[in-house]
Design a protein around this motif. Structure first.
Motif, mmCIF file in Angstrom:
data_model
loop_
_atom_site.group_PDB
_atom_site.id
_atom_site.type_symbol
_atom_site.label_atom_id
_atom_site.label_comp_id
_atom_site.label_asym_id
_atom_site.label_seq_id
_atom_site.Cartn_x
_atom_site.Cartn_y
_atom_site.Cartn_z
ATOM 1 N N GLU A 135 0.822 -1.207 0.000
ATOM 2 C CA GLU A 135 0.000 0.000 0.000
ATOM 3 C C GLU A 135 0.857 1.258 0.000
ATOM 4 O OE1 GLU A 135 -4.214 -0.393 2.139
ATOM 5 O OE2 GLU A 135 -2.545 -0.679 3.522
ATOM 6 N N HIS A 136 1.852 1.270 0.885
ATOM 7 C CA HIS A 136 2.611 2.512 1.088
ATOM 8 C C HIS A 136 3.959 2.152 1.704
ATOM 9 C CE1 HIS A 136 3.348 6.709 1.462
ATOM 10 N NE2 HIS A 136 3.282 6.736 2.788
ATOM 11 N N ILE A 137 4.999 2.869 1.294
ATOM 12 C CA ILE A 137 6.328 2.702 1.874
ATOM 13 C C ILE A 137 6.645 3.991 2.624
ATOM 14 C CG2 ILE A 137 8.754 2.169 1.429
ATOM 15 C CD1 ILE A 137 7.890 0.971 -1.238
ATOM 16 N N GLN A 138 6.585 3.930 3.930
ATOM 17 C CA GLN A 138 6.837 5.089 4.759
ATOM 18 C C GLN A 138 8.301 5.127 5.184
ATOM 19 O OE1 GLN A 138 4.036 4.681 7.973
ATOM 20 N NE2 GLN A 138 2.292 5.365 6.735
ATOM 21 N N LYS A 145 -1.348 -4.759 2.489
ATOM 22 C CA LYS A 145 -2.739 -5.198 2.640
ATOM 23 C C LYS A 145 -2.829 -6.655 2.223
ATOM 24 C CE LYS A 145 -7.490 -4.244 1.178
ATOM 25 N NZ LYS A 145 -8.357 -3.402 0.306
ATOM 26 N N THR A 146 -3.189 -7.517 3.161
ATOM 27 C CA THR A 146 -3.269 -8.946 2.869
ATOM 28 C C THR A 146 -4.476 -9.236 1.981
ATOM 29 O OG1 THR A 146 -4.552 -9.378 4.878
ATOM 30 C CG2 THR A 146 -2.146 -9.514 5.049
ATOM 31 N N TYR A 147 -4.502 -10.457 1.417
ATOM 32 C CA TYR A 147 -5.575 -10.809 0.495
ATOM 33 C C TYR A 147 -6.925 -10.965 1.189
ATOM 34 C CZ TYR A 147 -1.542 -11.818 -2.447
ATOM 35 O OH TYR A 147 -0.360 -11.730 -3.134
ATOM 36 N N ASP A 148 -6.915 -11.131 2.505
ATOM 37 C CA ASP A 148 -8.176 -11.226 3.233
ATOM 38 C C ASP A 148 -8.567 -9.894 3.872
ATOM 39 O OD1 ASP A 148 -6.158 -11.193 5.052
ATOM 40 O OD2 ASP A 148 -6.828 -12.928 6.207
ATOM 41 N N GLY A 149 -7.961 -8.793 3.414
ATOM 42 C CA GLY A 149 -8.412 -7.467 3.807
ATOM 43 C C GLY A 149 -7.871 -6.966 5.124
ATOM 44 N N ARG A 150 -6.662 -7.386 5.513
ATOM 45 C CA ARG A 150 -6.040 -6.882 6.735
ATOM 46 C C ARG A 150 -4.760 -6.127 6.382
ATOM 47 N NH1 ARG A 150 -5.472 -12.043 10.508
ATOM 48 N NH2 ARG A 150 -4.848 -12.955 8.511
#
Length: 315
Positions: A135-138, A145-150
């Motif tokens: 999602e993002h590299i801070q 974001k995992t494939y089950d939405g976590r």
């Protein structure tokens, strides 16, 4: 007390121009820092380096504001020497370095990741036991974001020092599935039937073409390994594999190819039968050869009289 208060107020008003000058300098530096940071962010954004631009712009803005505060302190307090401030910062930086070791380590690892770019936003990666989409590299961590939405937040130092599998590094990706056929079927013919069935599945790449190879001889079946290429996104891989398995099942059913259950063969041997120990007559699968060894009970020990045929030793 009145004299002291009068003296303090006089000193304050004498220092007031310096205080105002320091505040104006900090505000001007803050405004300039914002302009520089926005320019860096936009410049890296046009080059496709969104995350790197965000981290570097934040660092540059922080450095400009910190430097302006140091200069403002010299303006407000002329008796303070710049060398004294720098030496104090040198001593304090050691303590800060020890106190914020993990934070600085993650920051450096994040900058190196953003410069080297082994993966980027939208890539699907595997880090240790976690798999998902970046999602993002801070500056401190990488958000997945995992494939089950976590959401998984992994420190950049862990990502930098651990093996990372980038599943979407290339446009296509190979998948495989093992299927077993009966020993009574022709493996070569089955391979061709299965390969043709996979090639007709929507989403399977024509180049490289799918293939089915004989891969092993198990206890109850001949193992055939089917391999095919698809787009590397996880959604495509999972859905097309489901279609391929269904196509293999239908092809085997139409061609009357056996997909056997695990089978166990148990041979019950009667120790009292006349062929006991006769490898040319039993069915255990031993290679008898041209001159199989005879049963032990038919070979009397030396010095003993020969026993009649069919005689069995005492139990």
């Amino acid at each position: 007390m009145t004299a002291k208060l009068h003296e303090a107020s006089n000193d304050f008003f004498l220092q007031l121009p310096n205080i105002l000058g320091g505040i104006v300098f900090v505000l001007a530096a803050w405004f300039i820092g914002k302009l520089v940071a926005n320019g860096l962010r936009k410049g890296f954004h046009h080059k496709g380096l969104v995350d790197l631009g965000g981290v570097l712009s934040s660092l540059v803005f922080g450095l400009i504001v910190a430097a302006s505060v140091l200069v403002a302190s010299v303006i407000i307090f002329p008796s303070v020497k710049p060398a004294t401030i720098i030496s104090s910062l040198g001593i304090g930086s050691v303590a800060i370095g020890f106190a914020f070791k993990d934070i600085l380590q993650n920051l450096l690892a994040g900058i190196l990741l953003l410069i080297n770019r082994p993966y980027r936003r939208g890539d699907q990666i595997v880090v240790k036991d976690f798999e998902g989409t970046v999602e993002h590299i801070q500056s401190r961590a990488t958000l997945i974001k995992t494939y089950d939405g976590r959401r998984v937040i992994i420190p950049n130092s862990d990502v930098y020092t651990s093996p990372v599998i980038v599943n979407t590094a290339f446009a296509t990706r190979r998948s495989q599935f093992d299927v077993g056929i009966g020993y009574g079927d022709d493996p070569e013919k089955a391979c061709q039937i299965f390969a043709d069935a996979i090639a007709r599945v929507a989403g399977v790449e024509a180049d490289p073409a799918p293939e089915v190879l004989p891969w092993g001889l198990a206890d109850s079946y001949v193992t055939l390994r089917a391999r095919w290429w698809t787009e590397s996104k996880r959604t495509n891989v999972a859905h097309i594999q489901a279609r391929v398995i269904l196509a293999l099942y239908k092809a085997a059913k139409e061609a009357a190819i056996d997909l056997p259950y695990p089978t166990t063969v148990m041979l019950f041997h009667d120790q009292s039968e006349a062929t006991d120990g006769d490898r040319s007559s039993q069915r255990e699968g031993w290679p008898a050869g041209a001159n199989p060894p005879g049963p032990r009970w038919k070979k009397p020990p030396e010095g003993d009289a020969p026993k009649p045929a069919g005689h069995k030793p005492d139990e």
